[in-house]
Design a protein around this motif. Sequence first.
Motif, PDB file in Angstrom:
ATOM      1  N   THR A   2     -27.832 -24.415  28.555  1.00 39.48           N
ATOM      2  CA  THR A   2     -29.375 -24.740  28.786  1.00 39.48           C
ATOM      3  C   THR A   2     -29.977 -23.543  28.841  1.00 39.48           C
ATOM      4  O   THR A   2     -29.412 -22.782  29.858  1.00 39.48           O
ATOM      5  CB  THR A   2     -29.612 -26.024  29.672  1.00 39.48           C
ATOM      6  N   ASP A  43     -37.761 -30.090  20.795  1.00 37.16           N
ATOM      7  CA  ASP A  43     -36.935 -29.882  21.990  1.00 37.16           C
ATOM      8  C   ASP A  43     -35.710 -30.774  21.812  1.00 37.16           C
ATOM      9  O   ASP A  43     -35.710 -32.086  22.090  1.00 37.16           O
ATOM     10  CB  ASP A  43     -37.491 -29.987  23.482  1.00 37.16           C
ATOM     11  N   ASP A  44     -34.594 -30.135  21.419  1.00 39.68           N
ATOM     12  CA  ASP A  44     -33.137 -31.169  21.377  1.00 39.68           C
ATOM     13  C   ASP A  44     -32.361 -30.001  22.231  1.00 39.68           C
ATOM     14  O   ASP A  44     -30.978 -30.421  21.990  1.00 39.68           O
ATOM     15  CB  ASP A  44     -33.043 -30.981  19.882  1.00 39.68           C
ATOM     16  N   VAL A  45     -32.579 -29.137  23.052  1.00 41.21           N
ATOM     17  CA  VAL A  45     -31.847 -28.414  24.005  1.00 41.21           C
ATOM     18  C   VAL A  45     -31.910 -28.572  25.312  1.00 41.21           C
ATOM     19  O   VAL A  45     -30.667 -28.570  26.106  1.00 41.21           O
ATOM     20  CB  VAL A  45     -32.240 -26.866  23.511  1.00 41.21           C
ATOM     21  N   HIS A 108     -36.455 -27.224  14.874  1.00 39.95           N
ATOM     22  CA  HIS A 108     -35.874 -27.645  16.353  1.00 39.95           C
ATOM     23  C   HIS A 108     -35.550 -26.474  17.404  1.00 39.95           C
ATOM     24  O   HIS A 108     -35.328 -25.411  16.617  1.00 39.95           O
ATOM     25  CB  HIS A 108     -34.656 -28.507  16.296  1.00 39.95           C
ATOM     26  N   SER A 110     -32.902 -25.912  18.992  1.00 37.87           N
ATOM     27  CA  SER A 110     -31.371 -25.470  18.730  1.00 37.87           C
ATOM     28  C   SER A 110     -31.655 -24.380  17.446  1.00 37.87           C
ATOM     29  O   SER A 110     -30.876 -23.455  17.464  1.00 37.87           O
ATOM     30  CB  SER A 110     -30.708 -26.500  18.442  1.00 37.87           C
ATOM     31  N   ARG A 113     -32.656 -20.803  18.582  1.00 42.06           N
ATOM     32  CA  ARG A 113     -31.770 -20.308  19.295  1.00 42.06           C
ATOM     33  C   ARG A 113     -30.620 -19.858  18.395  1.00 42.06           C
ATOM     34  O   ARG A 113     -30.202 -18.690  18.643  1.00 42.06           O
ATOM     35  CB  ARG A 113     -30.996 -21.283  20.506  1.00 42.06           C
ATOM     36  N   SER A 114     -30.270 -20.386  17.523  1.00 46.89           N
ATOM     37  CA  SER A 114     -29.539 -19.891  16.434  1.00 46.89           C
ATOM     38  C   SER A 114     -30.094 -18.546  15.859  1.00 46.89           C
ATOM     39  O   SER A 114     -29.380 -17.812  15.454  1.00 46.89           O
ATOM     40  CB  SER A 114     -29.054 -21.158  15.483  1.00 46.89           C
ATOM     41  N   LYS A 117     -29.400 -15.901  17.925  1.00 48.02           N
ATOM     42  CA  LYS A 117     -28.086 -15.480  18.506  1.00 48.02           C
ATOM     43  C   LYS A 117     -27.837 -14.102  18.350  1.00 48.02           C
ATOM     44  O   LYS A 117     -27.048 -13.368  19.206  1.00 48.02           O
ATOM     45  CB  LYS A 117     -27.382 -16.555  17.908  1.00 48.02           C
ATOM     46  N   SER A 124     -25.300 -19.170  22.659  1.00 47.15           N
ATOM     47  CA  SER A 124     -25.956 -20.274  23.079  1.00 47.15           C
ATOM     48  C   SER A 124     -26.959 -20.882  22.092  1.00 47.15           C
ATOM     49  O   SER A 124     -27.221 -20.419  20.899  1.00 47.15           O
ATOM     50  CB  SER A 124     -26.809 -19.982  24.119  1.00 47.15           C
TER      51      SER A 124
END
Length: 124
Positions: A2, A43-45, A108, A110, A113-114, A117, A124
């Motif tokens: 998170t 927000d799915d994280v 999303h 996620s 964040r990808s 990365k 993460s």
Amino acid sequence: MTPEMFDSVEAYNAAHPASPFPAEHHRRSVLRGYRAAMRGVTDDVTGTGSGASLTVDFLPGGAPLPDEADRVGTVVASRWGEGPVFVLAENVSLRAAWQAVKEAWPTHLSGVRSALKELTGTDS
């Protein structure tokens, strides 16, 4: 993992004085950030279970325009410039972060964040 969370913009700014959100709400709302075609990023994280609509901001100063110099800073997600504030990447090229997110066009958190990365060197 998170992302680090701050309950308010003020708490985030106290912890990240080199990459602050502008104190005034109207100045926060005009930052060049990522908003997934003004729908916001789901927000799915964060584990809040809210599925909230978030914006992604590039601090300090927003994502650099093509004719502006690059800056190193912090990428955050928030509820349209209000708390909570989630730190997604620190000490990254804001131009490279903007390009990575813009090219991925995630809807999303996620996906944001990808996209970041490779810049952060984390899984993460």
